[in-house]
Design an enzyme around this catalytic site. Sequence first.
Site, PDB file in Angstrom:
ATOM      1  N   SER A 122      10.985  -4.056 -14.598  1.00 40.08           N
ATOM      2  CA  SER A 122      10.437  -3.371 -13.493  1.00 40.08           C
ATOM      3  C   SER A 122       9.391  -2.128 -13.829  1.00 40.08           C
ATOM      4  O   SER A 122       8.498  -2.591 -14.609  1.00 40.08           O
ATOM      5  CB  SER A 122      11.517  -2.596 -12.532  1.00 40.08           C
ATOM      6  OG  SER A 122      11.087  -2.130 -11.354  1.00 40.08           O
ATOM      7  N   ASP A 293       4.374  -1.386  -9.256  1.00 35.32           N
ATOM      8  CA  ASP A 293       5.104  -1.350 -10.403  1.00 35.32           C
ATOM      9  C   ASP A 293       4.695  -2.827 -11.054  1.00 35.32           C
ATOM     10  O   ASP A 293       3.953  -3.503 -10.713  1.00 35.32           O
ATOM     11  CB  ASP A 293       6.534  -0.982 -10.141  1.00 35.32           C
ATOM     12  CG  ASP A 293       7.251  -2.394  -9.542  1.00 35.32           C
ATOM     13  OD1 ASP A 293       6.578  -3.277  -8.816  1.00 35.32           O
ATOM     14  OD2 ASP A 293       8.475  -2.193 -10.004  1.00 35.32           O
ATOM     15  N   ASP A 295       6.350  -5.564 -11.849  1.00 39.23           N
ATOM     16  CA  ASP A 295       6.536  -6.879 -11.275  1.00 39.23           C
ATOM     17  C   ASP A 295       6.335  -7.040  -9.739  1.00 39.23           C
ATOM     18  O   ASP A 295       6.433  -7.974  -9.093  1.00 39.23           O
ATOM     19  CB  ASP A 295       8.280  -7.444 -11.494  1.00 39.23           C
ATOM     20  CG  ASP A 295       9.070  -6.486 -10.598  1.00 39.23           C
ATOM     21  OD1 ASP A 295       8.872  -5.420 -10.605  1.00 39.23           O
ATOM     22  OD2 ASP A 295      10.163  -6.873 -10.056  1.00 39.23           O
ATOM     23  N   ASP A 297       7.282  -5.519  -6.842  1.00 38.66           N
ATOM     24  CA  ASP A 297       8.413  -5.219  -5.731  1.00 38.66           C
ATOM     25  C   ASP A 297       8.468  -3.682  -5.423  1.00 38.66           C
ATOM     26  O   ASP A 297       9.142  -3.433  -4.290  1.00 38.66           O
ATOM     27  CB  ASP A 297       9.697  -5.886  -6.089  1.00 38.66           C
ATOM     28  CG  ASP A 297      10.483  -5.234  -7.380  1.00 38.66           C
ATOM     29  OD1 ASP A 297      10.020  -4.334  -7.744  1.00 38.66           O
ATOM     30  OD2 ASP A 297      11.497  -5.808  -7.362  1.00 38.66           O
TER      31      ASP A 297
END
Length: 348
Positions: A122, A293, A295, A297
């Site tokens: 993340s 961010d 990834d 999400d």
Amino acid sequence: MERTPIPVLTVPTAPYEDQRPTGGGGLRRPTALFESQRNYLPNFVQSLLSSVDLRDRQGCTMVVGSDGRYFSKTAIEIVVQMAAANGIGRLVIGQNGILSTPAVSCIIRKIKAAGGIILTASHSPGGPGGEFGVKFEVANGGPAPDIVSDKIYQISKTLEEYAICPDLRVDLSRLGRQEFDLENKFKPFRVEIVDSVDIYLNLLRSIFDFNAIRSLLTGPNQIKIRIDAMNGVMGPYVRRILCDELGAPANSAINCIPLEDFGGQPPDPNLTYATALLEAMRGGEYGFGAAFDADGDRYMILGQNGFFVNASDSLAIIAANLSCIPYFCQMGVRGFGRSMPTSTALDK
């Protein structure tokens, strides 16, 4: 000339006590731990695969992607080799291993896959001194629920062996299908390398009014935008969707090349780390800004002059303008998802 089938090996291992998934089926640890601790990643991948009932696993399709951070390509190779050895029939992987978390979810639902594996930590830093992680999404495209995470953890505590095809090699750069004959397998194991953006872009086209957005970004009263991908997975999506598809100038997008260390900064979309975006927005030239961010999400939204729009307010803005979104006009709305630290903006 016939190809020699690829061997399927069973490798003895010893369990680890610290592989309890958190945050929707995810394991996040220092990258050095994955690199230095013997079988640390294979153990968790085997536990994850074994959590899927054998009848559902045999011959099924799974999706694999990463945020491009350091150790991702090594990890993808291990995931592919172990998926093949554990009876998975087909893997769908983003080109060069790149797939955002929303794109993985989209593809899972589109092709009715059994689930997906996302290699990401993340918003945590990347690089050899950063963090690495593995997330598991289930067949509905959402993160693994607690019951699945607990099953993975229970398996990980007693694991004695894992299955792998160490000689299997996949070309992540080449779009299309690759087939592999395995020992003791009647059907070939297939890997399909897909464009990282295509399927997700088609989904967005079916939800939003692209013509209206294109007019907003290119028309006589155009709004200038600034989007910071923070050298994470969202770079190709920002370029393709906002610039190529919707007509925003190329210089609207910054930090769009995925880097293994995210350029030395944590890919965390907040006022502390997205400083390049914040400074640009404070100048007043741009009317809308956003950062993502690693990834894809999580995000941050900024208005003109650097005005901070929190997530609760952005949800309320969507709720107040549903008539502008074709998908909701057609399908209706059954409710709004609230997080624990939400505000009263949605009620208003």
